[in-house]
Design a protein around this motif. Structure first.
Motif, short mmCIF file in Angstrom:
data_model
loop_
_atom_site.label_atom_id
_atom_site.label_comp_id
_atom_site.label_asym_id
_atom_site.label_seq_id
_atom_site.Cartn_x
_atom_site.Cartn_y
_atom_site.Cartn_z
N ARG A 236 -46.08 8.37 -120.92
CA ARG A 236 -44.88 8.54 -120.12
C ARG A 236 -45.16 8.32 -118.63
NH1 ARG A 236 -41.97 13.78 -122.76
NH2 ARG A 236 -41.05 12.66 -124.42
N TYR A 237 -46.47 8.75 -118.32
CA TYR A 237 -47.00 8.46 -117.00
C TYR A 237 -47.63 7.17 -116.88
CZ TYR A 237 -46.39 13.08 -114.92
OH TYR A 237 -45.71 14.41 -114.32
N GLY A 238 -47.68 6.37 -117.79
CA GLY A 238 -48.24 5.04 -117.51
C GLY A 238 -49.64 4.93 -117.95
N GLY A 239 -50.18 5.92 -118.42
CA GLY A 239 -51.94 6.04 -118.85
C GLY A 239 -52.31 5.72 -120.11
N GLN A 240 -51.19 5.36 -120.71
CA GLN A 240 -51.49 4.53 -122.40
C GLN A 240 -52.11 3.36 -122.01
OE1 GLN A 240 -52.23 6.32 -124.76
NE2 GLN A 240 -51.70 5.28 -126.65
N LEU A 241 -53.50 2.97 -121.57
CA LEU A 241 -53.85 1.75 -121.32
C LEU A 241 -54.30 1.11 -122.57
CD1 LEU A 241 -55.86 2.20 -118.07
CD2 LEU A 241 -53.66 1.89 -118.51
N PHE A 242 -54.11 -0.51 -122.53
CA PHE A 242 -54.37 -1.10 -123.55
C PHE A 242 -55.99 -1.10 -124.05
CE2 PHE A 242 -55.61 -5.57 -125.29
CZ PHE A 242 -55.11 -5.35 -126.50
N GLN A 243 -56.79 -1.13 -122.97
CA GLN A 243 -58.11 -1.11 -123.09
C GLN A 243 -58.78 -0.43 -122.14
OE1 GLN A 243 -59.94 -4.88 -124.15
NE2 GLN A 243 -59.17 -4.74 -126.21
N GLN A 244 -59.89 0.58 -122.43
CA GLN A 244 -60.14 1.39 -121.52
C GLN A 244 -61.84 1.49 -121.71
OE1 GLN A 244 -58.10 4.59 -119.51
NE2 GLN A 244 -57.28 4.71 -121.64
N TRP A 245 -62.60 0.35 -122.66
CA TRP A 245 -63.80 0.54 -122.81
C TRP A 245 -64.70 0.52 -121.96
CZ3 TRP A 245 -66.86 -3.58 -122.02
CH2 TRP A 245 -66.24 -4.87 -121.78
N PRO A 246 -64.90 -0.24 -120.79
CA PRO A 246 -65.73 -0.04 -119.72
C PRO A 246 -65.76 1.08 -119.09
CG PRO A 246 -64.41 -2.22 -119.41
CD PRO A 246 -63.74 -1.42 -120.44
N ALA A 247 -64.64 2.09 -118.79
CA ALA A 247 -64.76 3.07 -118.32
C ALA A 247 -65.20 4.33 -119.22
CB ALA A 247 -63.38 3.76 -118.03
N ALA A 248 -64.99 4.08 -120.66
CA ALA A 248 -65.38 5.14 -121.69
C ALA A 248 -66.91 4.92 -121.89
CB ALA A 248 -64.67 4.62 -123.05
N LEU A 249 -67.38 3.44 -122.19
CA LEU A 249 -68.80 3.27 -122.15
C LEU A 249 -69.54 4.05 -120.80
CD1 LEU A 249 -69.07 -0.27 -123.82
CD2 LEU A 249 -69.13 1.92 -124.75
#
Length: 367
Positions: A236-249
């Motif tokens: 709802r806050y807009g934080g369900q991003l399609f991809q976040q793998w750079p931040a995750a890695l």
């Protein structure tokens, strides 16, 4: 201002020695570091699986909690944590410190987005005590502790004080939330493990870029009930991003490569702080530091000290301390000192020697 910032970053990046902070990383540096965080031949995440889910599992294990949820920002994560407490209890007030992140750095999102209000258990430059929480004049849904309280000088309570304050919060029917953006470096002072610290709270937020060198990202950790709620509100806050793998890695790389060194940073910060305190007119706080970060005051205008830091770096390729700000005392300025990997190379005598040269440059700039 932009040109000055770029000049400072260039000078710091080109320095052979850095006392406070870390060498600024280019985009190429970040890309090179991603391989340390996981298998680059694997598939990227799809709305939160893959490497993002792996970060959540790692943090949940580190903190000893049931579940954890990855967020693009800590601001979003903490808003969700406080909403959860309000919805669970029906109380729209949370107990915060006036110097806490939600009050100082989030543009009043607590009220504007969450419809919540805050009350202050104390205005003293530290986290609230058990007595102050017990004396709150109104019911609250959540009591927030920022570990450490950055805008009070990176200060922490003792372990016994924290235990008592958390018990007092529960005694008045409130949840306990830890703003643990810097919880990684709080563990040595509290003399307990990350899981023991997080075990005092109902929810804990951690950051990956403030200490661990990640690109971005945060995790909100706690119960499975909190996690389910957090996933809904993250969307709802807009934080369900399609991809976040750079931040995750990059988060995984920080957990693997930087987190084990943090206790060494904290130990060496005490050596650095003691050496800085011997400089003419200098004062450090806390003394000794509670984490690997602390405040330093010197009797010069902020512009003079910032110019001196830049001049020393450009001439000698040595970065001392930057980010000086004016204080309420005319002619006395304050900076935050961060002892990270590069700072470990500095002996106490090095700090004093370079510090005296730094002040000599500052004196010359004032003349």
């Amino acid at each position: 201002m932009h040109d000055t910032r770029q000049r400072r970053l260039a000078a710091q990046a080109a320095s052979d020695r850095i006392l406070s902070g870390a060498r600024p990383a280019t985009m190429r540096d970040h890309l090179a570091a991603l391989a340390a965080g996981g298998d680059l031949d694997g598939q990227p995440d799809f709305y939160g699986d893959g490497p993002v889910a792996l970060v959540e599992e790692r943090v949940a294990e580190l903190l000893g909690v049931e579940a954890a949820v990855f967020f693009p920002t800590g601001t979003m994560a903490q808003q969700v944590a406080l909403r959860f407490g309000a919805d669970l209890s029906g109380r729209r007030t949370a107990a915060l410190h006036p110097l806490g992140h939600q009050e100082v750095h989030e543009r009043h999102a607590l009220a504007h987005l969450g419809g919540l209000r805050s009350t202050w258990p104390t205005t003293m430059p530290r986290n609230p005590t058990a007595d102050e929480i017990s004396a709150l004049a109104e019911p609250v849904s959540t009591v927030v502790f920022e570990l450490p309280l950055r805008d009070a000088g990176f200060v922490l309570p003792s372990w016994d004080e924290l235990v008592a304050a958390c018990a007092a919060a529960r005694a008045i029917g409130a949840r306990v939330h830890f703003d643990g953006a810097r919880i990684w470096e709080s563990a040595p002072y509290l003399a307990h493990t990350l899981s023991e610290i997080a075990g005092l709270a109902d929810s804990t937020y951690v950051s990956f870029y403030k200490t661990l060198g990640g690109i971005s990202g945060a995790v909100l950790a706690g119960t499975t009930e909190l996690a389910a709620y957090a996933r809904v509100w993250r969307h709802r806050y807009g934080g369900q991003l399609f991809q976040q793998w750079p931040a995750a890695l990059s988060a995984l790389a920080g957990l693997d490569r930087v987190l084990p060194r943090v206790p060494e940073y904290v130990r060496h910060a005490r050596t650095v702080a003691a050496a800085l305190a011997t400089l003419p007119g200098a004062r450090v706080y806390p003394d000794p530091p509670h984490t690997h970060q602390f405040r330093l005051w010197l009797p010069h205008p902020a512009k003079t000290l910032n110019d001196a830091a830049l001049a020393l770096a450009e001439k000698e390729k040595v970065w001392f301390v930057g980010g000086w700000q004016e204080t309420e005392v005319p002619g006395v300025s304050r900076a935050e000192v961060t002892v990270a990997g590069p700072g470990l190379e500095w002996r106490a005598e090095d700090v004093v020697e370079i510090g005296e040269r730094f002040l000599h440059v500052a004196d010359a700039l004032r003349d």
